[in-house]
Design a protein around this motif. Structure first.
Motif, mmCIF file in Angstrom:
data_model
loop_
_atom_site.group_PDB
_atom_site.id
_atom_site.type_symbol
_atom_site.label_atom_id
_atom_site.label_comp_id
_atom_site.label_asym_id
_atom_site.label_seq_id
_atom_site.Cartn_x
_atom_site.Cartn_y
_atom_site.Cartn_z
ATOM 1 N N GLY A 121 0.703 -1.126 0.107
ATOM 2 C CA GLY A 121 0.028 -0.022 0.171
ATOM 3 C C GLY A 121 0.919 1.483 0.179
ATOM 4 N N LEU A 180 1.720 2.172 -3.480
ATOM 5 C CA LEU A 180 0.503 2.702 -4.243
ATOM 6 C C LEU A 180 0.191 4.107 -3.870
ATOM 7 C CD1 LEU A 180 -1.537 -0.672 -4.082
ATOM 8 C CD2 LEU A 180 -0.611 0.403 -6.011
ATOM 9 N N MET A 181 0.273 4.440 -2.470
ATOM 10 C CA MET A 181 -0.063 5.856 -2.082
ATOM 11 C C MET A 181 1.031 6.704 -2.847
ATOM 12 S SD MET A 181 -1.241 4.671 1.632
ATOM 13 C CE MET A 181 -1.420 6.313 2.287
ATOM 14 N N THR A 192 -6.506 10.512 1.010
ATOM 15 C CA THR A 192 -7.204 9.199 1.488
ATOM 16 C C THR A 192 -7.504 8.386 0.553
ATOM 17 O OG1 THR A 192 -8.727 10.881 2.872
ATOM 18 C CG2 THR A 192 -9.693 8.705 2.388
ATOM 19 N N THR A 193 -7.161 6.968 0.999
ATOM 20 C CA THR A 193 -6.894 5.946 0.044
ATOM 21 C C THR A 193 -7.746 4.806 0.490
ATOM 22 O OG1 THR A 193 -4.413 6.314 -0.305
ATOM 23 C CG2 THR A 193 -5.319 4.370 -0.836
ATOM 24 N N HIS A 194 -8.671 4.259 -0.527
ATOM 25 C CA HIS A 194 -9.676 3.230 -0.291
ATOM 26 C C HIS A 194 -8.621 2.106 -1.141
ATOM 27 C CE1 HIS A 194 -12.622 5.537 1.781
ATOM 28 N NE2 HIS A 194 -12.446 6.747 0.788
ATOM 29 N N PHE A 195 -8.552 1.231 -0.386
ATOM 30 C CA PHE A 195 -7.759 -0.154 -1.170
ATOM 31 C C PHE A 195 -9.260 -1.124 -1.573
ATOM 32 C CE2 PHE A 195 -4.622 1.494 1.380
ATOM 33 C CZ PHE A 195 -3.470 1.597 0.256
ATOM 34 N N LEU A 196 -9.207 -1.558 -2.718
ATOM 35 C CA LEU A 196 -10.285 -2.267 -3.155
ATOM 36 C C LEU A 196 -9.823 -3.683 -3.384
ATOM 37 C CD1 LEU A 196 -11.583 0.376 -6.002
ATOM 38 C CD2 LEU A 196 -12.089 0.274 -3.866
ATOM 39 N N LYS A 197 -8.886 -3.923 -3.972
ATOM 40 C CA LYS A 197 -8.539 -5.336 -4.225
ATOM 41 C C LYS A 197 -6.898 -5.491 -3.936
ATOM 42 C CE LYS A 197 -7.815 -6.491 -8.663
ATOM 43 N NZ LYS A 197 -8.191 -7.583 -9.708
ATOM 44 N N VAL A 216 -7.832 -1.012 -8.355
ATOM 45 C CA VAL A 216 -7.118 -1.516 -7.207
ATOM 46 C C VAL A 216 -7.273 -0.587 -6.105
ATOM 47 C CG1 VAL A 216 -4.635 -1.840 -6.380
ATOM 48 C CG2 VAL A 216 -5.540 -2.411 -8.869
ATOM 49 N N ALA A 217 -7.388 0.746 -6.265
ATOM 50 C CA ALA A 217 -7.468 1.791 -5.036
ATOM 51 C C ALA A 217 -8.065 3.005 -5.870
ATOM 52 C CB ALA A 217 -6.373 2.222 -4.545
ATOM 53 N N VAL A 226 -8.351 7.230 -4.646
ATOM 54 C CA VAL A 226 -7.513 8.007 -3.935
ATOM 55 C C VAL A 226 -8.230 9.430 -4.129
ATOM 56 C CG1 VAL A 226 -5.543 9.026 -3.236
ATOM 57 C CG2 VAL A 226 -5.421 6.622 -4.098
#
Length: 153
Positions: free
Chosen positions: A71, A74-75, A102-107, A143-144, A146
């Motif tokens: 993560g 990715l961020m 703000t990050t929302h990880f989806l998979k 995948v995410a 943001v």
């Protein structure tokens, strides 16, 4: 945005900024500029937003235990992509710093490059806001998500 402003920040200039402005560890992520969107295409709707697409090449060095891209990488990709997107929308690089992300990880993502589609939601004189969709380059699935805010220095 005027054609002159768009010409000031092209892919070559984005590559220069990527190589000169960011910390060495960000450069180690293997990021590349895929595309800049500085003016709407002919068929664009009223919700079109300027932006940039960056690619983070897959590397085992970016994986946590189990072969999943971490993560933190990715961020960092999302944050860097927004700086490039804001620069593209501004017609050139402006010093800025992240004040919120703000990050929302989806998979989980394994064994694939990552694409960051960064869009400028609001470009301001002192604050700018954006959103980034991180996608698996293998299947183009999210995948995410943001959202971020930057203060312009």
């Amino acid at each position: 945005m005027s054609g002159q402003a768009a010409a000031e920040f092209d892919v070559d200039e984005a590559r220069r900024v990527l190589g000169e402005v960011f910390a060495p560890w960000v450069q180690d992520l293997g990021l590349s500029i895929e595309r800049l969107d500085t003016s709407p295409p002919p068929a664009a709707g009223p919700d079109w937003q300027p932006g940039a697409t960056l690619r983070m090449a897959f590397s085992e060095r970016l994986c946590r235990n189990g072969g999943i891209v971490c993560g933190q990488a990715l961020m960092a990709l999302a944050d860097t992509a927004m700086v490039i997107a804001i620069s593209a929308a501004s017609g050139g690089f402006r010093p800025m710093t992240t004040v919120d992300q703000t990050t929302h990880f989806l998979k989980a993502l394994a064994s694939s490059d990552v694409l960051a589609d960064a869009r400028v939601v609001r470009l301001g004189r002192t604050m700018s806001f954006g959103r980034v969709m991180l996608l698996s380059a293998a299947d183009n699935k999210p995948v995410a998500m943001v959202s971020s805010a930057f203060v312009m220095l």
